[in-house]
Design a protein around this motif. Structure first.
Motif, mmCIF file in Angstrom:
data_model
loop_
_atom_site.group_PDB
_atom_site.id
_atom_site.type_symbol
_atom_site.label_atom_id
_atom_site.label_comp_id
_atom_site.label_asym_id
_atom_site.label_seq_id
_atom_site.Cartn_x
_atom_site.Cartn_y
_atom_site.Cartn_z
ATOM 1 N N LYS A 199 -3.500 -13.245 3.260
ATOM 2 C CA LYS A 199 -1.742 -13.952 3.111
ATOM 3 C C LYS A 199 -2.807 -14.670 1.664
ATOM 4 C CE LYS A 199 -0.869 -13.749 8.217
ATOM 5 N NZ LYS A 199 -0.494 -14.388 9.433
ATOM 6 N N LEU A 200 -3.913 -14.816 1.856
ATOM 7 C CA LEU A 200 -4.828 -16.241 1.568
ATOM 8 C C LEU A 200 -4.152 -16.003 -0.700
ATOM 9 C CD1 LEU A 200 -7.818 -16.899 2.299
ATOM 10 C CD2 LEU A 200 -6.625 -18.177 1.593
ATOM 11 N N VAL A 201 -4.087 -14.628 -1.116
ATOM 12 C CA VAL A 201 -3.735 -14.314 -1.897
ATOM 13 C C VAL A 201 -2.306 -13.586 -2.067
ATOM 14 C CG1 VAL A 201 -5.647 -12.193 -2.676
ATOM 15 C CG2 VAL A 201 -4.791 -11.303 -1.205
ATOM 16 N N GLY A 202 -1.517 -14.276 -1.134
ATOM 17 C CA GLY A 202 -0.367 -13.561 -1.217
ATOM 18 C C GLY A 202 0.819 -12.531 -0.885
ATOM 19 N N MET A 203 -0.120 -11.901 -0.725
ATOM 20 C CA MET A 203 0.226 -10.672 0.927
ATOM 21 C C MET A 203 1.240 -11.039 2.013
ATOM 22 S SD MET A 203 -2.759 -7.523 0.648
ATOM 23 C CE MET A 203 -3.246 -7.091 -1.061
ATOM 24 N N LYS A 204 2.277 -10.346 2.426
ATOM 25 C CA LYS A 204 3.133 -10.451 3.318
ATOM 26 C C LYS A 204 1.906 -10.263 4.934
ATOM 27 C CE LYS A 204 7.601 -10.673 0.903
ATOM 28 N NZ LYS A 204 9.098 -10.194 1.261
ATOM 29 N N SER A 205 1.180 -9.209 4.374
ATOM 30 C CA SER A 205 0.628 -8.350 5.534
ATOM 31 C C SER A 205 0.032 -7.893 5.655
ATOM 32 C CB SER A 205 1.959 -7.255 6.222
ATOM 33 O OG SER A 205 1.133 -6.621 7.087
ATOM 34 N N PHE A 206 -1.383 -7.116 6.251
ATOM 35 C CA PHE A 206 -3.093 -6.358 6.341
ATOM 36 C C PHE A 206 -2.079 -4.917 6.185
ATOM 37 C CE2 PHE A 206 -1.263 -5.615 10.477
ATOM 38 C CZ PHE A 206 -0.974 -4.346 10.495
ATOM 39 N N LYS A 207 -0.425 -4.994 6.085
ATOM 40 C CA LYS A 207 -0.211 -3.629 5.227
ATOM 41 C C LYS A 207 -0.359 -3.242 3.698
ATOM 42 C CE LYS A 207 2.844 -3.495 9.280
ATOM 43 N NZ LYS A 207 4.428 -3.547 9.550
ATOM 44 N N ASN A 208 0.034 -4.489 3.379
ATOM 45 C CA ASN A 208 0.169 -4.275 1.971
ATOM 46 C C ASN A 208 -1.423 -4.080 0.915
ATOM 47 O OD1 ASN A 208 2.243 -6.834 2.229
ATOM 48 N ND2 ASN A 208 3.033 -5.337 1.226
ATOM 49 N N ASN A 209 -2.227 -4.633 2.367
ATOM 50 C CA ASN A 209 -3.619 -4.135 1.418
ATOM 51 C C ASN A 209 -4.428 -3.451 1.640
ATOM 52 O OD1 ASN A 209 -6.636 -5.174 0.239
ATOM 53 N ND2 ASN A 209 -6.734 -5.772 2.576
ATOM 54 N N PHE A 210 -4.018 -2.169 2.482
ATOM 55 C CA PHE A 210 -4.599 -1.738 3.241
ATOM 56 C C PHE A 210 -3.958 0.003 2.634
ATOM 57 C CE2 PHE A 210 -7.116 -4.116 6.513
ATOM 58 C CZ PHE A 210 -7.779 -3.663 6.223
ATOM 59 N N PHE A 211 -2.773 -0.285 2.561
ATOM 60 C CA PHE A 211 -2.136 0.874 2.167
ATOM 61 C C PHE A 211 -1.648 1.207 1.205
ATOM 62 C CE2 PHE A 211 -1.983 0.453 7.019
ATOM 63 C CZ PHE A 211 -2.343 1.699 6.975
ATOM 64 N N GLU A 212 -0.802 0.258 0.870
ATOM 65 C CA GLU A 212 -0.272 -0.114 -0.531
ATOM 66 C C GLU A 212 -1.693 0.047 -1.560
ATOM 67 O OE1 GLU A 212 1.503 -3.906 -3.811
ATOM 68 O OE2 GLU A 212 2.765 -3.577 -1.340
ATOM 69 N N ARG A 213 -2.262 -0.253 -1.882
ATOM 70 C CA ARG A 213 -3.908 0.146 -2.520
ATOM 71 C C ARG A 213 -4.659 1.219 -2.653
ATOM 72 N NH1 ARG A 213 -6.377 -5.960 -2.906
ATOM 73 N NH2 ARG A 213 -5.417 -6.977 -4.045
ATOM 74 N N ASP A 214 -4.207 1.671 -1.266
ATOM 75 C CA ASP A 214 -4.440 3.166 -1.044
ATOM 76 C C ASP A 214 -4.133 4.281 -1.897
ATOM 77 O OD1 ASP A 214 -7.413 2.136 -0.367
ATOM 78 O OD2 ASP A 214 -7.003 2.795 1.754
ATOM 79 N N ASP A 215 -2.810 4.119 -1.957
ATOM 80 C CA ASP A 215 -2.079 5.239 -2.532
ATOM 81 C C ASP A 215 -1.437 6.138 -0.833
ATOM 82 O OD1 ASP A 215 -0.583 6.490 -4.888
ATOM 83 O OD2 ASP A 215 -1.791 8.147 -4.609
ATOM 84 N N PHE A 216 -1.513 5.420 -0.205
ATOM 85 C CA PHE A 216 -0.915 6.216 0.944
ATOM 86 C C PHE A 216 -0.228 5.383 1.463
ATOM 87 C CE2 PHE A 216 -0.838 8.568 5.069
ATOM 88 C CZ PHE A 216 -0.523 9.823 5.049
#
Length: 600
Positions: A245-262
């Motif tokens: 959230k600190l970096v502007g993501m709406k959810s933890f999902k953005n971090n763990f899935f969007e960045r992992d190409d899955f």
């Protein structure tokens, strides 16, 4: 069983020799510190092509200059109480605090230069063009780049937040001692080797209570500290969510899935698919339950070998020979790399009380891969070593074929090579085995391998996902809630359990042993994807008899995005049909297991 302290030096890592005295270590550390200080001269200059390329080139050299120190400190994995290393690691970490926040300007300046210019500059430099993909990823996630002042503040507190993760490692491994169990007036030393043996080789009826008591004793530390672990895990989950959230993501999902190409869609589809295709899981245990004909059937009974056969013990040299023979179909170049990875001091074989449990492989840009395991002279140990050698050989092929940084790759790619090796080993052992009962045991091990790496991994991933969802809603992850989430996740993915409960409290703390949820959130499901991909590659390999495809996969390293690489080798992560071959394989194995067992 041999302990690490008594083993020949060739069966141990030899990292201590990198720095025979502390002064040499401190000299290298100061050189690294000085080189980092020199990089600060590029501040406010990265908008110039020459300065940007020189900064990148020098940064790479600075990273290389610390590789010896980093490799040396890896020795703490196998001697976690080594006072000399702990002291040097502390000095190292304290020295690096000088640069907390000092390089936060780099991202801001690169952002201001812009994607088009940066990629153009890289394309015009033959040595640095291979870093283009890294900068594409940077600009892909640029919307999450905080202003420089905020990043400097976060950087200053990052060391304190990382302590949460380190506490788990300390509590699980560094302060623990071997336990003793008195049962029926006999004393047992409870360690990983004993637990593995008794859950596999003990008498189904007469030792049923011993298995239970030994398992409870082995998990005793978890039970005593279960509330502490629950609070620790909640802190990790909250920290991950808050960081997103600190970096502007709406959810933890953005971090763990969007960045992992899955994508999260791929993840949820995988859970849904597995939940609808897990009938083989408890069917298998129902078969064992019927065969053993126990009044009560517990989880501690599930891994028993079903026939009293003379145990086969394998020396390290015998294990190495079996592995080489099983992997011969991979071709001469593979065997050459395999022998290199098996040479002296590259594998740390034996157990010790201050050594990290489990097995793992550590790669390095500069140094050879290192393998650690707890070798117990049995087929399971041979399988584990085969798995880890898959990682080491994969690393070597990628380094031989790809420039830095394209020779490094994600865990999801890495696990394909390791599980592919296990497929080969299983078929080799099954073909060579003439005893029908031993064949049945091999099939049993193969089924449990797939269960552990696919079905159970997906259930654990569902558990982890639901914990994060609950915490993101603002709810407190109490011990009770965590254990209830685990129960529901197992039921959803695996179905109704056939096991009786030997202790109503175990479910409250059994989740603590899933170390990945503490150390690498959302890592577990990647095993499941990887084993499905490796099985697809192995099916193609068996059909054609041509090792070219798998060797090319190893050589590709990290040159493509995860899903792009898999698709290149005919596995589409978006298509649930890609997973069907694995399901059909395990169902066939369970049917074969039942058929042979009924004959017996």
């Amino acid at each position: 069983m041999m302990k690490r302290i008594d083993a020949h030096n060739k069966y141990k890592w030899d990292l201590i020799s990198l720095y025979k005295n502390d002064n040499d270590f401190l000299v290298d550390l100061e050189l690294y510190i000085e080189k980092n200080r020199e990089l600060l001269k590029y501040k406010n200059k990265l908008n110039n092509k020459i300065d940007f390329l020189n900064f990148l080139r020098e940064s790479i050299l600075v990273d290389q200059s610390i590789s010896k120190i980093n490799h040396f400190l890896k020795h703490l994995y196998i001697e976690q109480n080594n006072s000399r290393l702990l002291n040097l690691e502390s000095i190292f970490n304290n020295k690096l605090q000088e640069f907390d926040g000092k390089f936060s300007w780099v991202s801001e300046e690169i952002k201001n230069v812009g994607k088009r210019k940066i990629l153009k500059w890289l394309s015009e430099d033959n040595q640095l063009v291979h870093y283009s993909e890294s900068y594409k990823d940077f600009f892909k996630n640029i919307r999450y780049l905080l202003p420089q002042r905020h990043r400097e503040l976060i950087s200053k507190v990052s060391n304190s937040s990382s302590i949460i993760y380190e506490m788990y490692e300390v509590m699980r491994f560094k302060d623990n001692e071997e336990k003793k169990l008195i049962y029926n007036n006999k004393e047992y030393i409870i360690n990983q080797k004993f637990i593995s043996d008794i859950l596999t080789y003990s008498d189904p009826v007469n030792d049923q209570q011993l298995r239970i008591q030994a398992s409870l004793k082995f998990k005793e530390e978890l039970k005593y500290k279960q509330h502490t672990y629950a609070k620790l895990y909640e802190s990790i989950v909250k920290e991950e969510i808050e960081s997103a959230k600190l970096v502007g993501m709406k959810s933890f999902k953005n971090n763990f899935f969007e960045r992992d190409d899955f994508s999260i869609t791929n993840f949820l589809n995988l859970i849904n698919f597995t939940s609808k295709n897990s009938r083989a899981y408890y069917k298998y245990y129902e078969i064992i339950k019927r065969y053993l004909n126990l009044e009560k059937f517990y989880g501690t009974d599930s891994s028993l070998e079903l026939f009293k056969l003379e145990r086969k013990n394998y020396s390290i040299e015998e294990a190495q020979e079996i592995i080489k023979n099983s992997l011969k179909p991979m071709g001469e170049k593979y065997i050459s790399n395999l022998e290199y990875c098996l040479s002296n001091n590259r594998v740390d074989y034996y157990e010790d009380k201050n050594k990290s449990t489990g097995a793992f492989t550590i790669g390095s840009y500069t140094y050879d891969s290192l393998i650690s395991l707890n070798y117990t002279n049995d087929i399971d140990s041979i399988s584990t070593l085969t798995h880890e050698l898959g990682h080491a050989v994969h690393n070597l092929f990628a380094k031989q074929s790809q420039p830095r940084p394209l020779n490094s790759f994600s865990n999801m790619i890495a696990e394909v090579a390791s599980t592919f090796n296990e497929h080969l080993l299983f078929d080799y052992l099954l073909e060579k085995e003439k005893d029908e009962k031993r064949k049945l045991i091999l099939i049993q091990n193969r089924i449990e391998f797939i269960f552990s790496n696919f079905f159970s991994a997906i259930a654990d991933a569902e558990f982890e996902y639901q914990c994060y969802k609950l915490s993101e809603k603002g709810e407190v992850l109490t011990l009770g809630k965590i254990s209830e989430i685990l129960r529901k996740a197992n039921k959803k993915v695996l179905g109704n359990s056939v096991f009786d409960k030997y202790d109503n409290e175990v479910g409250k703390y059994s989740w603590i042993a899933i170390s990945h949820i503490f150390e690498q959130p959302f890592y577990i499901y990647k095993y499941a994807v990887s084993i499905a991909v490796s099985f697809k590659l192995y099916s193609d390999f068996k059909r054609t008899g041509d090792e070219t495809q798998i060797i090319n996969f190893l050589k590709d390293g990290g040159s493509l995005k995860v899903t792009e690489l898999f698709k290149k080798y005919n596995f589409d992560c978006k298509n649930q049909e890609s997973y069907k071959d694995l399901i059909l394989e395990v169902e066939k194995l369970v049917d074969t297991f039942e058929s042979i067992l009924n004959k017996k």
